[in-house]
Design a protein around this motif. Structure first.
Motif, PDB file in Angstrom:
ATOM      1  N   LEU A   1       0.859  -1.175   0.000  1.00 16.01           N
ATOM      2  CA  LEU A   1       0.000   0.000   0.000  1.00 16.01           C
ATOM      3  C   LEU A   1       0.900   1.231   0.000  1.00 16.01           C
ATOM      4  CD1 LEU A   1      -1.605  -2.431   1.088  1.00 16.01           C
ATOM      5  CD2 LEU A   1      -2.852  -0.845   2.517  1.00 16.01           C
ATOM      6  N   ARG A   2       0.707   2.098  -0.971  1.00 20.79           N
ATOM      7  CA  ARG A   2       1.571   3.272  -1.125  1.00 20.79           C
ATOM      8  C   ARG A   2       0.719   4.545  -1.103  1.00 20.79           C
ATOM      9  NH1 ARG A   2       5.933   0.026  -1.757  1.00 20.79           N
ATOM     10  NH2 ARG A   2       6.188  -1.117  -3.681  1.00 20.79           N
ATOM     11  N   ASP A   3       1.278   5.594  -0.509  1.00 16.35           N
ATOM     12  CA  ASP A   3       0.563   6.869  -0.479  1.00 16.35           C
ATOM     13  C   ASP A   3       0.842   7.641  -1.770  1.00 16.35           C
ATOM     14  OD1 ASP A   3       3.083   8.054  -0.214  1.00 16.35           O
ATOM     15  OD2 ASP A   3       2.754   8.693   1.849  1.00 16.35           O
ATOM     16  N   GLU A   4       0.352   8.868  -1.831  1.00 17.05           N
ATOM     17  CA  GLU A   4       0.499   9.674  -3.058  1.00 17.05           C
ATOM     18  C   GLU A   4       1.955  10.001  -3.367  1.00 17.05           C
ATOM     19  OE1 GLU A   4      -0.275  12.016   0.538  1.00 17.05           O
ATOM     20  OE2 GLU A   4      -1.544  10.588  -0.482  1.00 17.05           O
ATOM     21  N   ASP A   5       2.842   9.931  -2.372  1.00 18.25           N
ATOM     22  CA  ASP A   5       4.269  10.162  -2.594  1.00 18.25           C
ATOM     23  C   ASP A   5       5.028   8.876  -2.897  1.00 18.25           C
ATOM     24  OD1 ASP A   5       3.958  12.907  -2.038  1.00 18.25           O
ATOM     25  OD2 ASP A   5       4.137  12.525   0.118  1.00 18.25           O
ATOM     26  N   GLU A   6       4.278   7.769  -3.052  1.00 21.31           N
ATOM     27  CA  GLU A   6       4.846   6.442  -3.314  1.00 21.31           C
ATOM     28  C   GLU A   6       5.564   5.863  -2.098  1.00 21.31           C
ATOM     29  OE1 GLU A   6       4.359   4.309  -6.018  1.00 21.31           O
ATOM     30  OE2 GLU A   6       2.844   5.837  -6.388  1.00 21.31           O
ATOM     31  N   SER A   7       5.352   6.431  -0.918  1.00 20.16           N
ATOM     32  CA  SER A   7       5.895   5.849   0.307  1.00 20.16           C
ATOM     33  C   SER A   7       5.014   4.684   0.717  1.00 20.16           C
ATOM     34  CB  SER A   7       5.919   6.883   1.429  1.00 20.16           C
ATOM     35  OG  SER A   7       6.764   7.954   1.097  1.00 20.16           O
ATOM     36  N   THR A   8       5.624   3.634   1.208  1.00 17.14           N
ATOM     37  CA  THR A   8       4.864   2.468   1.661  1.00 17.14           C
ATOM     38  C   THR A   8       4.215   2.793   3.000  1.00 17.14           C
ATOM     39  OG1 THR A   8       6.365   0.983   0.508  1.00 17.14           O
ATOM     40  CG2 THR A   8       5.014   0.023   2.252  1.00 17.14           C
ATOM     41  N   ILE A   9       2.898   2.548   3.077  1.00 15.96           N
ATOM     42  CA  ILE A   9       2.160   2.820   4.310  1.00 15.96           C
ATOM     43  C   ILE A   9       1.620   1.540   4.942  1.00 15.96           C
ATOM     44  CG2 ILE A   9       1.571   5.149   3.580  1.00 15.96           C
ATOM     45  CD1 ILE A   9      -1.311   4.063   3.039  1.00 15.96           C
ATOM     46  N   GLY A  10       1.828   0.409   4.275  1.00 17.00           N
ATOM     47  CA  GLY A  10       1.382  -0.857   4.822  1.00 17.00           C
ATOM     48  C   GLY A  10       1.461  -1.963   3.784  1.00 17.00           C
TER      49      GLY A  10
ATOM     50  N   TRP B   1      -1.602  -4.829   7.461  1.00 17.02           N
ATOM     51  CA  TRP B   1      -0.963  -3.886   8.361  1.00 17.02           C
ATOM     52  C   TRP B   1      -0.979  -2.502   7.722  1.00 17.02           C
ATOM     53  CZ3 TRP B   1       0.678  -3.808  13.242  1.00 17.02           C
ATOM     54  CH2 TRP B   1       1.418  -2.700  13.630  1.00 17.02           C
ATOM     55  N   ILE B   2      -1.466  -1.540   8.476  1.00 20.03           N
ATOM     56  CA  ILE B   2      -1.444  -0.148   8.060  1.00 20.03           C
ATOM     57  C   ILE B   2      -0.620   0.598   9.103  1.00 20.03           C
ATOM     58  CG2 ILE B   2      -2.825   1.899   7.487  1.00 20.03           C
ATOM     59  CD1 ILE B   2      -3.498  -0.566   5.743  1.00 20.03           C
ATOM     60  N   ASP B   3       0.364   1.370   8.665  1.00 23.44           N
ATOM     61  CA  ASP B   3       1.165   2.148   9.609  1.00 23.44           C
ATOM     62  C   ASP B   3       0.268   3.098  10.389  1.00 23.44           C
ATOM     63  OD1 ASP B   3       3.506   0.883   8.849  1.00 23.44           O
ATOM     64  OD2 ASP B   3       4.089   2.455   7.428  1.00 23.44           O
ATOM     65  N   GLU B   4       0.604   3.298  11.635  1.00 23.77           N
ATOM     66  CA  GLU B   4      -0.230   4.048  12.586  1.00 23.77           C
ATOM     67  C   GLU B   4      -0.769   5.383  12.054  1.00 23.77           C
ATOM     68  OE1 GLU B   4      -2.451   4.287  15.818  1.00 23.77           O
ATOM     69  OE2 GLU B   4      -1.023   2.649  15.640  1.00 23.77           O
ATOM     70  N   PRO B   5       0.045   6.235  11.444  1.00 20.62           N
ATOM     71  CA  PRO B   5      -0.489   7.537  11.007  1.00 20.62           C
ATOM     72  C   PRO B   5      -1.586   7.436   9.934  1.00 20.62           C
ATOM     73  CG  PRO B   5       1.917   7.523  10.909  1.00 20.62           C
ATOM     74  CD  PRO B   5       1.477   6.119  11.199  1.00 20.62           C
ATOM     75  N   TYR B   6      -1.700   6.281   9.284  1.00 21.29           N
ATOM     76  CA  TYR B   6      -2.656   6.118   8.185  1.00 21.29           C
ATOM     77  C   TYR B   6      -3.891   5.320   8.586  1.00 21.29           C
ATOM     78  CZ  TYR B   6       1.332   7.806   5.585  1.00 21.29           C
ATOM     79  OH  TYR B   6       2.380   8.568   5.143  1.00 21.29           O
ATOM     80  N   ARG B   7      -3.937   4.860   9.806  1.00 21.77           N
ATOM     81  CA  ARG B   7      -5.075   4.063  10.269  1.00 21.77           C
ATOM     82  C   ARG B   7      -6.312   4.933  10.437  1.00 21.77           C
ATOM     83  NH1 ARG B   7      -2.084   0.205  14.723  1.00 21.77           N
ATOM     84  NH2 ARG B   7      -0.634  -0.695  13.208  1.00 21.77           N
ATOM     85  N   GLY B   8      -7.466   4.303  10.238  1.00 21.75           N
ATOM     86  CA  GLY B   8      -8.732   4.995  10.428  1.00 21.75           C
ATOM     87  C   GLY B   8      -9.096   5.932   9.300  1.00 21.75           C
ATOM     88  N   LYS B   9      -8.390   5.830   8.170  1.00 19.80           N
ATOM     89  CA  LYS B   9      -8.642   6.725   7.035  1.00 19.80           C
ATOM     90  C   LYS B   9      -9.111   5.972   5.794  1.00 19.80           C
ATOM     91  CE  LYS B   9      -5.296   9.965   8.842  1.00 19.80           C
ATOM     92  NZ  LYS B   9      -4.038  10.652   8.681  1.00 19.80           N
ATOM     93  N   GLY B  10      -9.419   4.695   5.954  1.00 20.80           N
ATOM     94  CA  GLY B  10      -9.960   3.921   4.848  1.00 20.80           C
ATOM     95  C   GLY B  10      -8.970   3.081   4.071  1.00 20.80           C
TER      96      GLY B  10
END
Length: 136
Positions: free
Chosen positions: A38-47, A65-74
């Motif tokens: 799972l990658r964010d808009e900057d292509e960083s892996t978030i889970g 697994w979703i990294d803590e800062p990205y949890r609860g956001k869908g």
């Protein structure tokens, strides 16, 4: 968020973070396309999400697994729905997963339509709840 198959370049990330897989299996899971990154808009892996097959014929989500800062956001829901669609397109009509009875993930899966299918009791761990979801 973007969901992509893990590649060899993700090996170290997975090895360092996924404490629930034997290291020698990571490469074959990557080769078999059984790990999604799972990658964010900057292509960083978030889970990541990893699956296998129960009884060798029923897709079984082993870990998400979703990294803590990205949890609860869908992100978790998006990853599970993506995986379910991939499994449906591959001809499967049921998926499985599990979670320990003392973890909140059971509520997450039930909201996504998973139903309790039994449990597993081990001496040293809380009860493991097995969950299934069928396509209509």
């Amino acid at each position: 968020m973007r969901i992509v198959f893990a590649t060899d370049s993700d090996y170290e990330y997975i090895r360092e973070r996924d404490r629930h897989i034997v290291e020698r299996l990571i490469g074959s899971k990557i080769m078999g396309k059984e790990i999604y990154m799972l990658r964010d808009e900057d292509e960083s892996t978030i889970g990541w999400m990893r699956y296998g097959y129960f009884w060798d014929n029923t897709p079984f989500m082993n870990l998400i697994w979703i990294d803590e800062p990205y949890r609860g956001k869908g992100a978790g829901m998006q990853a599970v729905l993506f995986w379910e669609e991939q499994m449906r397109l591959s001809g499967f009509n049921m998926m499985m997963t599990s979670t320990q009875a003392d973890e909140g993930a059971q509520h997450f899966y039930r909201k996504l339509g998973y139903r309790d299918a039994g449990c597993l009791l081990l001496d040293s761990q809380p009860m493991e709840i097995l969950l299934t979801k069928k396509f209509s």
